[in-house]
Enzyme design. Sequence first.
Site, PDB file in Angstrom:
ATOM      1  N   SER A 226     -12.164 117.599  94.686  1.00 19.50           N
ATOM      2  CA  SER A 226     -11.915 116.316  94.022  1.00 19.50           C
ATOM      3  C   SER A 226     -12.089 116.429  92.515  1.00 19.50           C
ATOM      4  CB  SER A 226     -12.884 115.252  94.563  1.00 19.50           C
ATOM      5  OG  SER A 226     -12.655 115.004  95.922  1.00 19.50           O
TER       6      SER A 226
ATOM      7  N   HIS B 230      -6.578 114.099  94.602  1.00 16.77           N
ATOM      8  CA  HIS B 230      -5.953 115.279  95.197  1.00 16.77           C
ATOM      9  C   HIS B 230      -4.437 115.117  95.090  1.00 16.77           C
ATOM     10  CE1 HIS B 230      -9.514 117.000  97.551  1.00 16.77           C
ATOM     11  NE2 HIS B 230      -9.985 115.939  96.936  1.00 16.77           N
TER      12      HIS B 230
ATOM     13  N   HIS C  77      -9.380 117.079 104.943  1.00 20.45           N
ATOM     14  CA  HIS C  77     -10.715 116.776 105.448  1.00 20.45           C
ATOM     15  C   HIS C  77     -10.612 116.205 106.863  1.00 20.45           C
ATOM     16  CE1 HIS C  77     -10.689 116.215 101.056  1.00 20.45           C
ATOM     17  NE2 HIS C  77     -11.925 116.674 101.055  1.00 20.45           N
TER      18      HIS C  77
ATOM     19  N   TYR D 142     -12.363 113.770 107.905  1.00 19.74           N
ATOM     20  CA  TYR D 142     -12.475 112.313 107.846  1.00 19.74           C
ATOM     21  C   TYR D 142     -11.130 111.629 107.600  1.00 19.74           C
ATOM     22  CZ  TYR D 142     -12.600 112.679 102.695  1.00 19.74           C
ATOM     23  OH  TYR D 142     -12.306 112.949 101.371  1.00 19.74           O
ATOM     24  N   GLU D 143     -10.124 112.390 107.175  1.00 18.51           N
ATOM     25  CA  GLU D 143      -8.781 111.828 107.030  1.00 18.51           C
ATOM     26  C   GLU D 143      -8.065 111.727 108.376  1.00 18.51           C
ATOM     27  OE1 GLU D 143      -6.538 113.295 103.353  1.00 18.51           O
ATOM     28  OE2 GLU D 143      -8.069 114.853 103.641  1.00 18.51           O
TER      29      GLU D 143
ATOM     30  N   ALA E  99     -16.695 118.888  94.926  1.00 16.24           N
ATOM     31  CA  ALA E  99     -17.637 117.945  94.345  1.00 16.24           C
ATOM     32  C   ALA E  99     -18.718 117.683  95.379  1.00 16.24           C
ATOM     33  CB  ALA E  99     -16.928 116.648  93.975  1.00 16.24           C
TER      34      ALA E  99
ATOM     35  N   MET F 255     -18.269 117.125 101.923  1.00 13.31           N
ATOM     36  CA  MET F 255     -17.476 116.852 103.123  1.00 13.31           C
ATOM     37  C   MET F 255     -16.353 117.866 103.325  1.00 13.31           C
ATOM     38  SD  MET F 255     -17.208 112.752 102.427  1.00 13.31           S
ATOM     39  CE  MET F 255     -18.667 111.844 101.861  1.00 13.31           C
ATOM     40  N   SER F 256     -16.548 119.078 102.821  1.00 17.21           N
ATOM     41  CA  SER F 256     -15.473 120.068 102.893  1.00 17.21           C
ATOM     42  C   SER F 256     -16.050 121.480 102.862  1.00 17.21           C
ATOM     43  CB  SER F 256     -14.507 119.877 101.713  1.00 17.21           C
ATOM     44  OG  SER F 256     -15.150 120.202 100.486  1.00 17.21           O
TER      45      SER F 256
ATOM     46  N   ASN G 247     -23.370 113.702  91.698  1.00  7.78           N
ATOM     47  CA  ASN G 247     -24.301 112.590  91.886  1.00  7.78           C
ATOM     48  C   ASN G 247     -25.550 113.125  92.558  1.00  7.78           C
ATOM     49  OD1 ASN G 247     -22.300 112.673  94.317  1.00  7.78           O
ATOM     50  ND2 ASN G 247     -24.116 111.642  95.135  1.00  7.78           N
TER      51      ASN G 247
ATOM     52  N   HIS H 276     -16.919 107.094  94.989  1.00  4.65           N
ATOM     53  CA  HIS H 276     -15.947 108.135  94.680  1.00  4.65           C
ATOM     54  C   HIS H 276     -15.487 108.070  93.228  1.00  4.65           C
ATOM     55  CE1 HIS H 276     -13.223 111.313  95.792  1.00  4.65           C
ATOM     56  NE2 HIS H 276     -12.180 110.632  95.375  1.00  4.65           N
TER      57      HIS H 276
END
Length: 301
Positions: free
Chosen positions: A44, A75, A97, A99-100, A127, A230-231, A254, A269
């Site tokens: 990201s 992306h 991902h 989650y997609e 990220a 998440m990746s 973060n 995000h």
Amino acid sequence: MQGRFHTFHTKALMYTSYEDYEATAKWLLPQTEQRPKVAIICGSGLGGLAEKLENRDVIPYRDIPNFPQTTVEGHQGQLVFGTLEGHQCVCMQGRFHTYEGFDVYQVTYPVRVFSLLGVRTLVVTNAAGGLNSSFSVGDIMLIKDHINMPGLVGNNPLCGPNDDRFGVRFPCMSDAYDRDLMALAQQTAEEQGIGAFLQQGVYCMVGGPTYESIAEGRALRTLGADAVGMSTALEVVVARHCGLRVLGFSLITNKVVMSDDDSTLKANHAEVLVACNNRAQDLQGLVRGILAQMPLDPEDL
């Protein structure tokens, strides 16, 4: 499952055939004169690295047989072939991902295609949220190891019949991140004057798309994770299965909330993308510096 994938069913699992990967690779070869040895997956807000390539050929994911389509803001959704510091490269501007809604085979599909194109080194960037209290927003973490949470509960891209043309049935992950490349990254960071905010640590992959609860953040830190995202881990597993060398970076965008006192600090995000933009040039410069010092033949490293 509908679409162009030839899928096989083993209980609840669906996976892709060698012939599908091969068909995608064969389609890509005539689209560019580049024959990449290095692949870079841009996380990201980090897709700007692909803009640095020379003699670029840009191929949108939507045009590539069997490729999923990224849906995440930040992306761009395209492969960029070109030359960077003398190395023929391919960059993913946007990854996939779970989650997609993609399964683990779709998430990792490009990595096996890259191996069939002749790629021998994979650079992964992401990220991530900082779990280690000594990390600051804007730090770059050199990934020395990972915790693959989806894989630990059976959601592993190597589940199903093994294809020996890619790799062995039980690949080792204790050496997932190449030590020589890590040493070169540390040396390059010092030479570029950014060693002060280059950290080393363990990356933990979770499924997302929610950011971690306070209890989850504490648990992950107790497990030894320094950053969470998440990746990445799934792609690294497949890369190592294919025999690729891997170098990984997390940009700490973060701090993960791990105290009730900080519960008003909410990750989002938009802030992640802002943090990426603030440090992206340094990470891009670091990757370019590493490539500049890498032998053109990866076996010479």
